[in-house]
Design a protein around this motif. Structure first.
Motif: not given
Length: 432
Positions: A132-144, A255-257, A276-278
């Protein structure tokens, strides 16, 4: 995070040979070093994640977003004698997959992933183990959209996700084969298709991944009689020369979040307020001095962060140049894992450039915290690996009556630390 434990062996492998005769105190012992080096193994390999279908919009105008695939390179370490896996996965290029209909660009992407897996039953050769586990990461979503032309394209929604995961790992003689599922509980948000049009977005909470990972006991020779003898000689030399204290230079990527949202964006570009700017890549260069008796460092670290916030017809560039003066104390040592914590006083130069509208700069002092850990098996080497994090709570730039936030959590994945005083000390005892 202790994922870089075994990489240290690659650095420490180039050990300075010190020929000495006479009685040398036995500070390091083979049996102790063997237990320390058995604590963890380096891992490196490939990871493939499948991202399920999602949607944006509602009712008859709802559009399905296609499934995608994300390949990545994983670097980490199995720790606590096979019970824990700490890792970082770096995506390779863009995701693979089709775009939704009537779009020119589609981004549904998780950036660098830092994760942890716990094995209730320790990994064992030729055995299948659950995790079992967990992870952490920035997420980005964009539509043109095809029928909506703007100067800078569509808006970018970004944030920080922390999916939970479960799966199985089979341990071969040299490789780990894993298959798992991850559940992202933060899978719904509002998105600006245009400055006036907000639509609901649902991303698939489930994704699945497989991993093919090589594990290596790279420091097997570190506990040999010859290596332990060299460690004891180095300890003798540093004691005799009173050279445990040492100046060092350090460098590595970070990296900077950003940890809070900016009122300035909410008022002037509300379609960018929820991101959330990073800064994906932050170079860091540090110089300092290690004091062995008190087990603390005095450190100066320079970093530069820059980010473009752009969508539709608006573009904002924010930059942060930071010089930190720090003093941190090493708390304890466990099998070469040495955590530290201390205050960080920063001289900050902050800039906001809202193109064709205004430009504001300010220089100020900021008080924060630095914490992290060294991977240090013996405390007599000329180099080691370090991970550090910094946080400046409340750091901001005043823009009229509003604030632009600069309260980043800086995460230095891995930093190489070089003690040049020790190198010069050992040279005096090296064979000609």
């Amino acid at each position: 995070m202790m994922l870089y434990f075994k990489i240290t062996a690659l650095v420490f492998g180039l050990m300075t040979h010190i020929p000495l005769t006479g009685q040398i105190d036995t500070v390091f012992r083979v049996e102790v070093m063997k237990k320390n080096t058995d604590f963890a193994s380096l891992t490196i390999g490939l990871d493939m994640m499948a991202i399920g279908k999602g949607s944006f919009g509602s009712g008859s105008s709802q559009i399905t977003t296609p499934a995608q695939f994300r390949p990545g390179i994983t670097i980490g370490g199995v720790h606590f004698w096979g019970h824990a896996d700490f890792y970082v996965t770096f995506p390779i290029g863009p995701n693979f997959g089709k775009r939704p209909e009537n779009t020119t660009k589609f981004v549904n992407r998780e950036s660098v992933e830092t994760g942890f897996k716990f094995y209730p039953l320790a990994l064992k050769v030729n055995t299948l183990r659950p995790y079992i586990g967990m992870s952490f990461q920035p997420f980005t979503y964009r539509i043109d959209q095809k029928d909506y032309t703007t100067v800078y394209g569509g808006a970018r929604y970004s944030g920080f996700v922390s999916p939970v995961q479960l799966g199985l790992t089979f341990t071969g003689k040299k490789f780990l084969f894993s298959a798992g599922a991850r559940y992202n509980w933060r899978n719904r948000f509002d998105y600006y298709l245009s400055p006036e049009n907000i639509v609901p977005v649902t991303i698939n909470p489930w994704n699945f991944n497989i991993g093919f990972i090589r594990y290596m006991d790279t420091d097997k020779g570190y506990s040999s009689e010859k290596s332990v003898d060299q460690l004891n000689k180095k300890h003798y030399v540093l004691t005799k020369e009173k050279a445990f204290d040492s100046w060092y230079v350090a460098f590595g990527p970070s990296t900077a979040l950003q940890m809070s949202q900016s009122p300035y964006l909410k008022k002037n570009v509300p379609y960018q307020y929820d991101q959330m700017i990073f800064s994906a890549f932050v170079p860091e260069l540090a110089v300092g001095r290690y004091f062995h008796k008190g087990r603390y460092n005095v450190n100066m670290a320079a970093r530069y962060m820059s980010q473009h916030i752009k969508a539709f017809d608006a573009k904002i560039q924010v930059t942060r140049s930071s010089l930190a003066l720090e003093a941190y104390h090493f708390l304890f040592t466990y099998r070469g894992f040495v955590p530290f914590v201390g205050p960080s006083v920063n001289l900050e130069h902050l800039t906001l450039d809202h193109k064709e509208k205004l430009k504001v700069t300010d220089t100020k002092l900021a008080l924060g915290i630095v914490f992290g850990w060294d991977i240090n098996l013996s405390d007599v080497e000329t180099s080691l690996l370090r991970t550090n994090l910094r946080y400046m709570p409340g750091l901001h730039l005043k823009v009229g009556a509003e604030k632009m936030m600069y309260d980043y959590l800086e995460f230095n994945f891995i930093q190489y630390v070089y003690f040049f005083n020790r190198v010069s000390t050992f040279k005096k005892y090296r064979k000609k």
